[in-house]
Design an enzyme around this catalytic site. Structure first.
Site, mmCIF file in Angstrom:
data_model
loop_
_atom_site.group_PDB
_atom_site.id
_atom_site.type_symbol
_atom_site.label_atom_id
_atom_site.label_comp_id
_atom_site.label_asym_id
_atom_site.label_seq_id
_atom_site.Cartn_x
_atom_site.Cartn_y
_atom_site.Cartn_z
ATOM 1 N N LYS A 173 29.120 42.726 126.637
ATOM 2 C CA LYS A 173 29.768 41.870 125.645
ATOM 3 C C LYS A 173 29.178 40.470 125.719
ATOM 4 C CE LYS A 173 33.359 39.098 125.520
ATOM 5 N NZ LYS A 173 32.984 38.168 124.458
ATOM 6 N N GLY A 226 30.178 33.093 133.481
ATOM 7 C CA GLY A 226 31.099 32.347 132.625
ATOM 8 C C GLY A 226 31.903 31.375 133.448
ATOM 9 N N THR A 228 34.929 29.601 135.745
ATOM 10 C CA THR A 228 35.562 29.956 137.014
ATOM 11 C C THR A 228 36.933 30.606 136.796
ATOM 12 O OG1 THR A 228 34.313 28.317 138.229
ATOM 13 C CG2 THR A 228 36.409 28.972 139.204
ATOM 14 N N THR A 230 37.978 32.381 134.181
ATOM 15 C CA THR A 230 37.783 33.757 133.710
ATOM 16 C C THR A 230 37.304 34.638 134.866
ATOM 17 O OG1 THR A 230 36.982 32.729 131.676
ATOM 18 C CG2 THR A 230 36.811 35.115 131.806
ATOM 19 N N GLU A 248 28.915 34.772 138.337
ATOM 20 C CA GLU A 248 28.164 33.507 138.283
ATOM 21 C C GLU A 248 29.009 32.544 137.469
ATOM 22 O OE1 GLU A 248 24.147 34.146 137.062
ATOM 23 O OE2 GLU A 248 23.763 35.381 138.817
ATOM 24 N N CYS A 282 24.843 25.509 133.194
ATOM 25 C CA CYS A 282 25.631 25.479 134.425
ATOM 26 C C CYS A 282 24.898 24.720 135.526
ATOM 27 C CB CYS A 282 25.947 26.892 134.865
ATOM 28 S SG CYS A 282 24.472 27.913 134.987
ATOM 29 N N GLU A 383 34.614 20.592 135.874
ATOM 30 C CA GLU A 383 33.412 20.833 135.074
ATOM 31 C C GLU A 383 33.657 20.409 133.626
ATOM 32 O OE1 GLU A 383 32.378 24.937 134.168
ATOM 33 O OE2 GLU A 383 30.269 24.489 134.529
HETATM 34 P P1 NDP Z 1 34.097 31.961 129.575
HETATM 35 O O1 NDP Z 1 34.511 32.255 130.972
HETATM 36 O O2 NDP Z 1 35.104 31.434 128.643
HETATM 37 O O3 NDP Z 1 33.480 33.243 128.884
HETATM 38 C C1 NDP Z 1 32.395 33.994 129.397
HETATM 39 C C2 NDP Z 1 32.436 35.391 128.803
HETATM 40 O O4 NDP Z 1 33.595 36.065 129.298
HETATM 41 C C3 NDP Z 1 32.563 35.411 127.288
HETATM 42 O O5 NDP Z 1 31.854 36.501 126.792
HETATM 43 C C4 NDP Z 1 34.051 35.543 127.114
HETATM 44 O O6 NDP Z 1 34.409 36.029 125.860
HETATM 45 C C5 NDP Z 1 34.388 36.533 128.214
HETATM 46 N N1 NDP Z 1 35.781 36.562 128.599
HETATM 47 C C6 NDP Z 1 36.767 35.660 128.350
HETATM 48 N N2 NDP Z 1 37.943 36.079 128.855
HETATM 49 C C7 NDP Z 1 37.713 37.276 129.453
HETATM 50 C C8 NDP Z 1 38.527 38.209 130.182
HETATM 51 N N3 NDP Z 1 39.815 37.999 130.367
HETATM 52 N N4 NDP Z 1 37.956 39.313 130.669
HETATM 53 C C9 NDP Z 1 36.628 39.524 130.506
HETATM 54 N N5 NDP Z 1 35.815 38.701 129.811
HETATM 55 C C10 NDP Z 1 36.342 37.574 129.298
HETATM 56 O O7 NDP Z 1 32.838 30.974 129.706
HETATM 57 P P2 NDP Z 1 32.065 30.280 128.509
HETATM 58 O O8 NDP Z 1 31.560 31.284 127.536
HETATM 59 O O9 NDP Z 1 32.934 29.161 128.032
HETATM 60 O O10 NDP Z 1 30.784 29.713 129.272
HETATM 61 C C11 NDP Z 1 30.780 28.505 129.925
HETATM 62 C C12 NDP Z 1 30.993 28.678 131.410
HETATM 63 O O11 NDP Z 1 30.008 29.522 131.944
HETATM 64 C C13 NDP Z 1 30.885 27.392 132.169
HETATM 65 O O12 NDP Z 1 31.914 27.302 133.122
HETATM 66 C C14 NDP Z 1 29.547 27.508 132.871
HETATM 67 O O13 NDP Z 1 29.431 26.760 134.043
HETATM 68 C C15 NDP Z 1 29.491 28.962 133.141
HETATM 69 N N6 NDP Z 1 28.111 29.375 133.355
HETATM 70 C C16 NDP Z 1 27.722 29.734 134.610
HETATM 71 C C17 NDP Z 1 26.411 30.078 134.860
HETATM 72 C C18 NDP Z 1 25.973 30.514 136.218
HETATM 73 O O14 NDP Z 1 24.917 31.109 136.309
HETATM 74 N N7 NDP Z 1 26.715 30.254 137.288
HETATM 75 C C19 NDP Z 1 25.399 30.051 133.784
HETATM 76 C C20 NDP Z 1 25.927 29.670 132.515
HETATM 77 C C21 NDP Z 1 27.244 29.350 132.321
HETATM 78 P P3 NDP Z 1 34.873 34.976 124.728
HETATM 79 O O15 NDP Z 1 33.685 34.160 124.409
HETATM 80 O O16 NDP Z 1 35.307 35.829 123.628
HETATM 81 O O17 NDP Z 1 36.001 34.188 125.333
#
Ligand code: NDP
Length: 479
Positions: A173, A226, A228, A230, A248, A282, A383
């Site tokens: 997804k 994504g 922290t 989530t 991550e 990130c 963040e």
């Molecule tokens: P989110 O945690 O909001 O979302 C990440 C993904 O998870 C999306 O596809 C989201 O869908 C999905 N998701 C949301 N809720 C759930 C759930 N309950 N169960 C399973 N999947 C779910 O992050 P963002 O998209 O806002 O991305 C930004 C974040 O990602 C920042 O905190 C950033 O630091 C982190 N990041 C970390 C990296 C690393 O390598 N450590 C690299 C890049 C980003 P939907 O979009 O529909 O909510």
């Protein structure tokens, strides 16, 4: 208006609900396409397809899997321009950046794992008593891959390429905020001859599709990038089912600038590490820690150059920052700038939404530099994930480390000094998964990637990813 499709069992299909979500172009603030509003019913179908495809795909010789993945890499490269424009339209980033970074790195992910799998050897251990142990590294089954919106195709392919190379099938997804390049990838996978069911892409909200993937009993392994919060929710769901998990997560990375650094290099790179991709990486350094004797000179030069950075239309090659990914995220970043002022911070430049001529409804924020805040305040602890950095000064190496490590995150950090001993000493003591000395964002795909503390669990990249996407099994033989 263009309607995107799910990619399930080799077909482009509508969601079971037949309902769709508006997809916005952040540079204009207008809806420009529709995304499947999928749910658990679609995830169930995708998982059944992936489960059915697993025996044949996992038994396909690595050389054949490699050939198909190389074909996907090649198709991504051939479609570089289209994909870069699509990424920019969906995410708001400058087209030139997508062309230079996102899309080439997505192709590299496929290329790298397509070839790495051909060299992936397993260990054997001979015992003097007349036994030999060898380790089988077998694909796990159906892998669940969930990715964020900041580097959409780059991070999506970062997961699915090693998962597929190792012989797993995938239910994935992409973020519903940036689904377009994952959709275009599904078209390329069909062209490349990826067998039906091997990769399934289900579009929709995290709380529906994401949650259905993480809780599905037939998906034993989850790779998630994504936020922290989530990540914690996913860990809570996955733990009682004993799923293999790679998380991550977020960062709040320090840039440590010592007075003996190469000033020009440090300034130039810090500007990038602060504001590349609108600060939505990130790995961006959002806390700039500067040794006292250099503080004023560094601050003044950084502010001078930041104020000159052009923000605007992402298709304009002279633009340094495009649009913030969504209205909601723009409001979140602006509210942190407001908070910083309430906490006593002084805005040295930027600090406001930018209205761009011809793109008045787009989501733009001026790159922002703030000083005067202690480490122990929300602005410096949480963040923000936007074009906002804070400056702090330090007097000793110990103080720099204390400030750098005084957060719940531990993803990345940079160290700027010409003193080799000091650089290694500080690198060893920083509680972060990735450290750059006198550089930033240099990525070698062979290296382990991931964070400590609230920045994640596990490592991907190189052999680490192939280890994660396989299950080691020891076989002991008497001879
Ligand atoms: P989110 O945690 O909001 O979302 C990440 C993904 O998870 C999306 O596809 C989201 O869908 C999905 N998701 C949301 N809720 C759930 C759930 N309950 N169960 C399973 N999947 C779910 O992050 P963002 O998209 O806002 O991305 C930004 C974040 O990602 C920042 O905190 C950033 O630091 C982190 N990041 C970390 C990296 C690393 O390598 N450590 C690299 C890049 C980003 P939907 O979009 O529909 O909510």
């Amino acid at each position: 208006m263009q309607k995107l499709s799910n990619y399930i069992n080799g077909n482009l299909s509508a969601p079971q609900s037949n309902s769709y979500i508006d997809n916005y172009n952040p540079s204009t603030g207008k809806v420009y396409s529709l995304i499947p509003d999928s749910d658990a019913a679609d995830v169930n179908i995708a998982t059944a397809a992936a489960t059915a495809a697993f025996p044949a795909w996992s038994a396909t010789p690595a050389a054949k899997r490699s050939e198909i993945l190389l074909k996907i890499a090649q198709l991504i490269t051939e479609n570089l321009d289209n994909l870069a424009i699509a990424e920019s339209t969906d995410n708001g980033k400058p087209v030139w950046l997508a062309k230079r970074v996102d899309i080439p790195r997505a192709a590299s992910n496929f290329h790298f794992y397509a070839t790495a799998i051909l060299h992936h050897a397993s260990e054997s251990h001979r015992m003097e008593e007349g036994f030999i142990n060898y380790t089988l590294r077998q694909p796990v089954g159906v892998a669940g891959c969930i990715s964020p919106w900041n580097l959409p195709l780059y991070l999506f392919s970062w997961k699915i390429a090693p998962a597929l190379a190792a012989g797993n099938t995938v239910v994935s997804k992409p973020s519903e905020i940036t689904p377009m390049t994952a959709y275009l990838l599904s078209e390329l996978c069909i062209k490349a001859g990826l067998p039906p069911g091997v990769l399934n892409i289900v579009h929709g909200y995290g709380h529906k599709v994401g949650a259905a993937i993480t809780s599905h009993p037939d998906i034993p392994l989850i790779s998630f990038t994504g936020g922290t919060k989530t990540g914690a929710e996913i860990a809570r769901t996955a733990a009682p089912m004993f799923k293999k998990l790679s998380l991550e997560l977020g960062g709040k990375n320090p840039n440590i600038i010592f007075a003996d650094c190469d000033f020009e290099e440090a300034i130039k790179t810090t500007l990038n590490s602060s504001f590349s991709n609108q600060g939505e990486i990130c790995l961006c350094g959002s806390r700039i820690l500067i040794e006292k004797p250099l503080y004023e000179k560094f601050r003044d030069e950084l502010v001078k150059r930041t104020a000159k950075m052009k923000v605007g239309n992402p298709t304009d090659d002279s633009v340094k920052l495009g649009a913030i990914v969504s209205e909601q995220h723009m409001q979140k970043v602006l509210s942190y700038i407001e908070l910083a002022q309430q906490e006593g911070g002084k805005i040295l430049c930027g600090g406001k939404r930018k209205i761009v001529e011809g793109f008045e409804d787009g989501y733009y924020i001026e790159p922002t530099v703030i000083e005067g805040l202690p480490q122990n305040c929300r602005t410096n602890m949480e963040e923000i994930f936007g074009p906002v950095v804070t400056l702090q000064s330090f007097e000793t190496e110990e103080e720099a480390l204390q400030l750098a490590n005084a957060i719940e995150f531990g993803l990345a950090g940079t160290i700027w000094t010409e003193n080799v001993s000091k650089a290694h000493r500080v690198a060893a003591q920083l509680k972060s998964g990735i450290i750059w000395i006198n550089c930033w964002l240099v990525r070698d795909l062979r290296t382990p990637f991931g964070g400590m503390k609230s920045s994640g669990v596990g490592r991907e990249g190189g052999w680490e990813a192939l280890r994660f996407f396989t299950e080691p099994k020891n076989v002991c033989v008497k001879y």
